[in-house]
Design a protein around this motif. Structure first.
Motif, mmCIF file in Angstrom:
data_model
loop_
_atom_site.group_PDB
_atom_site.id
_atom_site.type_symbol
_atom_site.label_atom_id
_atom_site.label_comp_id
_atom_site.label_asym_id
_atom_site.label_seq_id
_atom_site.Cartn_x
_atom_site.Cartn_y
_atom_site.Cartn_z
ATOM 1 N N TRP A 16 0.841 -1.200 0.000
ATOM 2 C CA TRP A 16 0.000 0.000 0.000
ATOM 3 C C TRP A 16 0.875 1.248 0.000
ATOM 4 O O TRP A 16 1.829 1.347 0.767
ATOM 5 C CB TRP A 16 -0.883 0.017 1.237
ATOM 6 N N TYR A 30 -14.362 13.828 3.676
ATOM 7 C CA TYR A 30 -14.191 12.476 3.161
ATOM 8 C C TYR A 30 -14.844 11.518 4.143
ATOM 9 O O TYR A 30 -15.053 11.858 5.306
ATOM 10 C CB TYR A 30 -12.702 12.111 3.039
ATOM 11 N N PRO A 33 -13.081 4.763 5.381
ATOM 12 C CA PRO A 33 -13.578 3.396 5.244
ATOM 13 C C PRO A 33 -13.330 2.549 6.484
ATOM 14 O O PRO A 33 -13.930 1.482 6.634
ATOM 15 C CB PRO A 33 -12.806 2.852 4.042
ATOM 16 N N TRP A 49 -3.623 3.616 -1.087
ATOM 17 C CA TRP A 49 -4.075 2.822 -2.221
ATOM 18 C C TRP A 49 -3.091 1.687 -2.443
ATOM 19 O O TRP A 49 -1.917 1.772 -2.081
ATOM 20 C CB TRP A 49 -4.207 3.676 -3.475
ATOM 21 N N GLN A 53 -2.980 0.682 -7.914
ATOM 22 C CA GLN A 53 -4.385 1.063 -8.075
ATOM 23 C C GLN A 53 -4.669 2.466 -7.531
ATOM 24 O O GLN A 53 -5.566 2.668 -6.729
ATOM 25 C CB GLN A 53 -5.282 0.037 -7.388
ATOM 26 N N ALA A 55 -6.203 4.921 -8.685
ATOM 27 C CA ALA A 55 -7.570 5.409 -8.898
ATOM 28 C C ALA A 55 -8.510 4.970 -7.777
ATOM 29 O O ALA A 55 -9.563 5.573 -7.581
ATOM 30 C CB ALA A 55 -8.099 4.919 -10.244
ATOM 31 N N ASP A 56 -8.116 3.955 -7.022
ATOM 32 C CA ASP A 56 -8.945 3.445 -5.924
ATOM 33 C C ASP A 56 -8.495 3.965 -4.566
ATOM 34 O O ASP A 56 -8.833 3.392 -3.528
ATOM 35 C CB ASP A 56 -8.919 1.912 -5.918
ATOM 36 N N ARG A 57 -7.757 5.067 -4.543
ATOM 37 C CA ARG A 57 -7.254 5.588 -3.270
ATOM 38 C C ARG A 57 -8.408 6.021 -2.368
ATOM 39 O O ARG A 57 -9.463 6.430 -2.836
ATOM 40 C CB ARG A 57 -6.280 6.734 -3.507
ATOM 41 N N ARG A 58 -8.172 5.933 -1.069
ATOM 42 C CA ARG A 58 -9.171 6.299 -0.069
ATOM 43 C C ARG A 58 -8.505 7.109 1.034
ATOM 44 O O ARG A 58 -7.346 6.902 1.373
ATOM 45 C CB ARG A 58 -9.814 5.049 0.559
#
Length: 81
Positions: A16, A30, A33, A49, A53, A55-58
């Motif tokens: 990660w 935000y 999660p 992320w 990936q 584009a899938d960062r949180r």
């Protein structure tokens, strides 16, 4: 924007990328999660992320990220954890 260091952490589910965000750089709301609560503007936190990936960062509360391996998918602590 004031963004802190970016590191790579190894976890059982993969590598990660973890980027620290200062309170001064945090200007949006935000949803974490880990706890499913809001991260309000001006709160230092981390953006994470899987290595390939982006584009899938949180965005996570820093403490939620630090304890994510102790949580089940609902965000609640595991018994004994």
């Amino acid at each position: 924007m004031i963004v802190g260091s970016e590191t790579t952490e190894q976890h059982p589910d993969g590598d990660w990328v973890v980027r620290r965000v200062s309170g001064a750089a945090a200007w949006k709301y935000y949803r974490c999660p880990g706890c499913e609560q809001e991260i309000v503007p001006a709160t230092p936190h981390v953006v994470c992320w899987l290595d390939d990936q982006v584009a899938d960062r949180r965005h996570w509360h820093t403490i939620c990220w630090a304890h994510r391996d102790r949580r089940n998918p609902s965000g609640r602590s595991r018994p004994g954890g």
